[in-house]
Enzyme design. Sequence first.
Site, PDB file in Angstrom:
ATOM      1  N   ALA A  68      94.547 108.925  18.779  1.00  0.00           N
ATOM      2  CA  ALA A  68      94.844 107.720  19.550  1.00  0.00           C
ATOM      3  C   ALA A  68      96.176 107.982  20.246  1.00  0.00           C
ATOM      4  O   ALA A  68      96.971 108.810  19.779  1.00  0.00           O
ATOM      5  CB  ALA A  68      94.945 106.530  18.619  1.00  0.00           C
ATOM      6  N   GLY A 113      92.200 109.787  15.798  1.00  0.00           N
ATOM      7  CA  GLY A 113      91.129 109.111  16.534  1.00  0.00           C
ATOM      8  C   GLY A 113      90.158 110.081  17.183  1.00  0.00           C
ATOM      9  O   GLY A 113      88.994 109.735  17.421  1.00  0.00           O
ATOM     10  N   GLU A 116      87.797 111.045  14.510  1.00  0.00           N
ATOM     11  CA  GLU A 116      86.957 109.860  14.277  1.00  0.00           C
ATOM     12  C   GLU A 116      85.903 109.703  15.373  1.00  0.00           C
ATOM     13  O   GLU A 116      84.762 109.343  15.110  1.00  0.00           O
ATOM     14  CB  GLU A 116      87.839 108.613  14.191  1.00  0.00           C
ATOM     15  CG  GLU A 116      88.716 108.611  12.946  1.00  0.00           C
ATOM     16  CD  GLU A 116      89.753 107.494  12.959  1.00  0.00           C
ATOM     17  OE1 GLU A 116      90.606 107.485  13.868  1.00  0.00           O
ATOM     18  OE2 GLU A 116      89.703 106.627  12.074  1.00  0.00           O
ATOM     19  N   GLU A 136      97.071 110.693  10.248  1.00  0.00           N
ATOM     20  CA  GLU A 136      97.683 109.362  10.365  1.00  0.00           C
ATOM     21  C   GLU A 136      98.793 109.115   9.348  1.00  0.00           C
ATOM     22  O   GLU A 136      99.788 108.443   9.651  1.00  0.00           O
ATOM     23  CB  GLU A 136      96.615 108.263  10.224  1.00  0.00           C
ATOM     24  CG  GLU A 136      95.717 108.095  11.429  1.00  0.00           C
ATOM     25  CD  GLU A 136      94.535 109.050  11.467  1.00  0.00           C
ATOM     26  OE1 GLU A 136      94.484 109.986  10.642  1.00  0.00           O
ATOM     27  OE2 GLU A 136      93.665 108.870  12.326  1.00  0.00           O
TER      28      GLU A 136
HETATM   29  N1  DAK Z   1      99.176 110.594  21.731  1.00  0.00           N
HETATM   30  C1  DAK Z   1      99.918 110.677  22.878  1.00  0.00           C
HETATM   31  N2  DAK Z   1     100.293 111.827  23.412  1.00  0.00           N
HETATM   32  C2  DAK Z   1      99.946 112.968  22.783  1.00  0.00           C
HETATM   33  C3  DAK Z   1      99.192 112.959  21.591  1.00  0.00           C
HETATM   34  C4  DAK Z   1      98.796 111.689  21.066  1.00  0.00           C
HETATM   35  N3  DAK Z   1      98.041 111.593  19.973  1.00  0.00           N
HETATM   36  N4  DAK Z   1      99.012 114.237  21.193  1.00  0.00           N
HETATM   37  C5  DAK Z   1      99.638 115.008  22.106  1.00  0.00           C
HETATM   38  N5  DAK Z   1     100.206 114.254  23.067  1.00  0.00           N
HETATM   39  C6  DAK Z   1     100.967 114.688  24.218  1.00  0.00           C
HETATM   40  C7  DAK Z   1     102.332 115.185  23.812  1.00  0.00           C
HETATM   41  O1  DAK Z   1     103.218 114.096  23.665  1.00  0.00           O
HETATM   42  C8  DAK Z   1     102.681 116.056  24.987  1.00  0.00           C
HETATM   43  O2  DAK Z   1     103.074 115.222  26.059  1.00  0.00           O
HETATM   44  P1  DAK Z   1     104.422 115.554  26.888  1.00  0.00           P
HETATM   45  O3  DAK Z   1     105.500 115.592  25.893  1.00  0.00           O
HETATM   46  O4  DAK Z   1     104.148 116.887  27.531  1.00  0.00           O
HETATM   47  O5  DAK Z   1     104.515 114.410  27.869  1.00  0.00           O
HETATM   48  C9  DAK Z   1     101.333 116.674  25.365  1.00  0.00           C
HETATM   49  O6  DAK Z   1     100.341 115.831  24.805  1.00  0.00           O
HETATM   50  C10 DAK Z   1     101.120 118.072  24.826  1.00  0.00           C
HETATM   51  O7  DAK Z   1     101.354 118.028  23.425  1.00  0.00           O
HETATM   52  P2  DAK Z   1     102.321 119.047  22.677  1.00  0.00           P
HETATM   53  O8  DAK Z   1     103.411 119.514  23.586  1.00  0.00           O
HETATM   54  O9  DAK Z   1     102.718 118.415  21.395  1.00  0.00           O
HETATM   55  O10 DAK Z   1     101.346 120.279  22.423  1.00  0.00           O
HETATM   56  P3  DAK Z   1     101.420 121.339  21.249  1.00  0.00           P
HETATM   57  O11 DAK Z   1     100.470 122.412  21.608  1.00  0.00           O
HETATM   58  O12 DAK Z   1     102.827 121.727  20.961  1.00  0.00           O
HETATM   59  O13 DAK Z   1     100.861 120.581  19.961  1.00  0.00           O
HETATM   60  C11 DAK Z   1      99.382 119.110  18.736  1.00  0.00           C
HETATM   61  C12 DAK Z   1      99.557 120.154  19.892  1.00  0.00           C
HETATM   62  C13 DAK Z   1      97.991 118.534  18.845  1.00  0.00           C
HETATM   63  C14 DAK Z   1      99.549 119.842  17.406  1.00  0.00           C
HETATM   64  C15 DAK Z   1     100.496 118.028  18.898  1.00  0.00           C
HETATM   65  O14 DAK Z   1     100.413 117.525  20.213  1.00  0.00           O
HETATM   66  C16 DAK Z   1     100.317 116.897  17.952  1.00  0.00           C
HETATM   67  O15 DAK Z   1     100.655 117.010  16.768  1.00  0.00           O
HETATM   68  N6  DAK Z   1      99.838 115.772  18.495  1.00  0.00           N
HETATM   69  C17 DAK Z   1      99.745 114.566  17.723  1.00  0.00           C
HETATM   70  C18 DAK Z   1      98.585 114.657  16.776  1.00  0.00           C
HETATM   71  C19 DAK Z   1      98.484 113.331  16.090  1.00  0.00           C
HETATM   72  O16 DAK Z   1      99.294 113.026  15.220  1.00  0.00           O
HETATM   73  N7  DAK Z   1      97.583 112.555  16.599  1.00  0.00           N
HETATM   74  C20 DAK Z   1      97.529 111.163  16.261  1.00  0.00           C
HETATM   75  C21 DAK Z   1      96.830 111.012  15.010  1.00  0.00           C
HETATM   76  S1  DAK Z   1      96.988 109.354  14.555  1.00  0.00           S
HETATM   77  C22 DAK Z   1      94.649 102.456  15.115  1.00  0.00           C
HETATM   78  C23 DAK Z   1      93.471 103.106  15.169  1.00  0.00           C
HETATM   79  C24 DAK Z   1      93.462 104.464  15.217  1.00  0.00           C
HETATM   80  C25 DAK Z   1      94.625 105.140  15.194  1.00  0.00           C
HETATM   81  C26 DAK Z   1      95.827 104.465  15.134  1.00  0.00           C
HETATM   82  C27 DAK Z   1      95.840 103.125  15.093  1.00  0.00           C
HETATM   83  N8  DAK Z   1      94.689 101.074  15.069  1.00  0.00           N
HETATM   84  C28 DAK Z   1      93.451 100.353  14.936  1.00  0.00           C
HETATM   85  C29 DAK Z   1      95.926 100.317  15.104  1.00  0.00           C
HETATM   86  C30 DAK Z   1      94.595 106.558  15.247  1.00  0.00           C
HETATM   87  C31 DAK Z   1      95.720 107.209  15.068  1.00  0.00           C
HETATM   88  C32 DAK Z   1      95.751 108.617  15.323  1.00  0.00           C
HETATM   89  O17 DAK Z   1      94.913 109.179  15.993  1.00  0.00           O
END
Ligand code: DAK
Length: 261
Positions: A68, A113, A116, A136
């Site tokens: 997400a 997400g 999911e 998460e």
């Molecule tokens: N959201 C927004 N931007 C994201 C992102 C995300 N999930 N994942 C990556 N990006 C963006 C980065 O911020 C970066 O943007 P800039 O800084 O260049 O503007 C760009 O994508 C490239 O990412 P990286 O520079 O970080 O790339 P790397 O190769 O170094 O790393 C990575 C890749 C996938 C390991 C890293 O980007 C990463 O750890 N990303 C986050 C993974 C993550 O934690 N995803 C979220 C999981 S939590 C809800 C329902 C569902 C959810 C939440 C609430 N509710 C009902 C309230 C779900 C939550 C999730 O999905």
Amino acid sequence: MEYQNLQFSNDNGFVTITISREKALNALNKQTMLELEQYFSKDGLEKIDSIKGIILTGAGTKAFVAGADIKEFLGMDTEGGMAMAQRGHDIFFAIERFPRPVIAAVNGFALGGGCELAMACHMRICSENARFGQPEVNLGIIPGYGGTQRLIQYIGKGKAMELLMTADMIKADEAHRLGLVNHVVAQEELLAKARAILEKIASKGPLAIAKIIASVNAYFDHQQDGFNSEVRSFGATTGTSDFVEGATAFVEKRKANFTGK
Ligand code: DAK
């Protein structure tokens, strides 16, 4: 509605939907969720007779969907979080219940997400560079789009507990070994593999395929209802004379005399 983040191609009824926010690793922002809702709850259903199957993938070769959009849920309160989760569930249920096969072609990171979303599809094919995880807890939240429920369905409770609590990412081959993905192929073969499966399915009766989807889903609905049903049933039994008698008899070290009341 004009689609901004979903790109469509339709080749003789085989529809490919590409989530196209490559700079943000295709993270699911509100607009993308809105578009998924629009397609799977409305536009796709309206055109169902002309659709043979759907491939859902992410733009580029790095990510399917990296979660997400974290930048959008900063500052969300409990009420907002619940509303967002409920809406997300409804959208992902629409995908899961879509009456044509939906294959996730996972071309890279499928995190949070994104994992999911892939799990809400009927099957998952992934490229060798794919990575899956539910990170998460790193953010102090739990999965909100069905991750705690669907991951168990694919990989079992113990392993799901581990991945959900550790936030570990797993590689394509482990996802395959665990049963999370159906096939692992080279990146350049990903869409062709998904298409080949859809073509095979399209040679069968579409009504039967729709019923397969509904019937398999029903099994898991029943599982979820089973827990709710257990809560209700447990509450009902604790309010009976028989429970008082059974517990009393245990304490008094005698055989219970149940009356069915
Ligand atoms: N959201 C927004 N931007 C994201 C992102 C995300 N999930 N994942 C990556 N990006 C963006 C980065 O911020 C970066 O943007 P800039 O800084 O260049 O503007 C760009 O994508 C490239 O990412 P990286 O520079 O970080 O790339 P790397 O190769 O170094 O790393 C990575 C890749 C996938 C390991 C890293 O980007 C990463 O750890 N990303 C986050 C993974 C993550 O934690 N995803 C979220 C999981 S939590 C809800 C329902 C569902 C959810 C939440 C609430 N509710 C009902 C309230 C779900 C939550 C999730 O999905």
